[in-house]
Design an enzyme around this catalytic site. Structure first.
Site, PDB file in Angstrom:
ATOM      1  CE1 TYR A 177       0.775  -0.402   4.567  1.00 56.81           C
ATOM      2  CE2 TYR A 177       0.380   1.948   4.201  1.00 56.81           C
ATOM      3  CZ  TYR A 177       0.870   0.916   4.984  1.00 56.81           C
ATOM      4  OH  TYR A 177       1.452   1.202   6.188  1.00 56.81           O
ATOM      5  CB  CYS A 178       1.631   3.890  -1.708  1.00 55.81           C
ATOM      6  SG  CYS A 178       0.439   3.923  -3.070  1.00 55.81           S
ATOM      7  NE  ARG A 179       3.454  10.016  -0.562  1.00 54.68           N
ATOM      8  CZ  ARG A 179       4.354  10.649  -1.309  1.00 54.68           C
ATOM      9  NH1 ARG A 179       4.032  11.014  -2.540  1.00 54.68           N
ATOM     10  NH2 ARG A 179       5.546  10.895  -0.839  1.00 54.68           N
ATOM     11  CB  CYS A 183      -0.134   7.108  -4.234  1.00 52.38           C
ATOM     12  SG  CYS A 183       1.545   6.651  -3.845  1.00 52.38           S
TER      13      CYS A 183
END
Lengths: 219, 219
Positions: A177-179, A183
DNA sequence: GTAATGATCAATTAATCTATTGAATGTTAG
DNA sequence: CTAACATTCAATAGATTAATTGATCATTAC
């Protein structure tokens, strides 16, 4: 107080807050600050802005009380004034996703350019994690991981992932996962992992969306 | 597609939606349309706008896909493009209420000018209604009542209330509601009712807030 | 058909917003 | 103390937004 006068004043105040949000760069800043407090320099490195311009936009956000700043030594650290600010942005973003055909098209093109359509929802992840079947991977920059991440996630920033592939298990499912939905880091991480024979999927949601839902986080 | 390019485009699209909201008159129009579809004329009568100016703001909202219009005979009826539009406005309004001191001050002054601080929450109302202890009174204009109201509410528009006082019971608690927290009609109705010996309180929430929560409505 | 009504359009001016530039401030490192 | 660094400030020019005005278009009533 006269009703008309009251309405004029109150709608003007509310519009002035909305105006502070109504700029692409400021929206991008809001979304970055939702990951945690950032210095002006950090914001500049993660957007396309000059220092003076970023600072100016931050002043605009600050005078609308959407962000606050705190000076520590040479640096000014900015952060969202309240989780509600992120909620407004999230609601607005969802509205855009549902109403605006151009946004839908851009998202589709983007996903397709990442050859990667598989993703996992928050509730699916919670289930898998309980069964110990998945490894959760936070691919945001270290600073963001350190100012808050999903419970039990490990940190391998996007740009270190290639050199750390050997630290990862081949038998476990890896969830990156990220932002958030705009993203690219988790998309790229999943693509890299799959290319090297790992079983990886992307978490649909980013850290701030997870946090605002009240799901378990760590610092 | 290049990540930076994608972000620039997507944040611009999202900002253009936000910009469409970032004007006091357009916020007021959104809130009015949350009561139900309205003609341009009706909007003009309920705001402080000229016809040409209202029409222009409606075009702005329309090209951002926040509202739609439908022509029926001489009239154009505008309505919100989706309940999500109201949700965005509600979230934004709540943010304003919590962050902006000036708004807090204006609301306080306004409530005090109405000599009326007592109010009832949605869940309190649901309870009272079940016990048959309360009469629910919609004091918005008839058109708005007719395009949707809280289940079991009766309609007495604000400006007809004085002449219809004798139709109301003195032994039952009367709960009045209107368009929402920025609307004066329920305040004024409660004040009038109390002055004439009725037991009246104001519902904290307006019709659109009730509807968007999924609580029972009628048409 | 003509007038009346409801709504939109187009042009204009004033006000506001934005990016850029260069200078100024405040803080730390040496 | 000086240089380097991080940030803010101030001024400017170009772009965008908003209210007003008067004209135009679409529909209905007579």
């Amino acid at each position: 107080m006269n009703v008309r006068e009251f309405k004029n004043k109150i709608y003007s105040e509310l519009a002035s807050i909305t105006k502070a949000l109504a700029n692409p760069h400021r929206l991008e800043i809001i979304e970055l600050l939702a990951q945690g407090p950032s210095s002006v320099e950090y914001i500049v490195d993660n957007t396309n802005l000059t220092v003076a311009n970023a600072s100016q936009h931050l002043q605009t956000l600050k005078s609308a009380r959407l962000v606050r700043s705190e000076r520590r030594g040479k640096y000014s650290y900015y952060s969202l004034a309240s989780p509600k600010v992120f909620e407004v942005w999230e609601t607005m973003r969802e509205l855009g996703f549902s109403q605006n055909a151009e946004i839908g098209k851009l998202m589709k093109e983007f996903r397709e350019s990442r050859h990667n359509l598989e993703s996992m929802t928050s509730s699916q992840l919670l289930e898998r994690m309980q069964q110990g079947k998945a490894l959760l991977l936070d691919v945001r920059p270290r600073e963001e991981y350190e100012s808050g991440h999903i419970a039990s996630a490990i940190s391998i920033p996007s740009d270190e992932l290639f050199e750390k592939l050997k630290e990862l298990p081949k038998d476990k499912e890896i969830v990156a996962y990220c932002r958030g939905p705009l993203c690219a880091m988790a998309y790229d991480a999943v693509e890299l992992l799959n290319k090297h024979g790992f079983k990886a999927v992307r978490l649909e949601t980013g850290f701030p969306e997870w946090e605002v839902k009240g799901l378990p986080v760590e610092q």
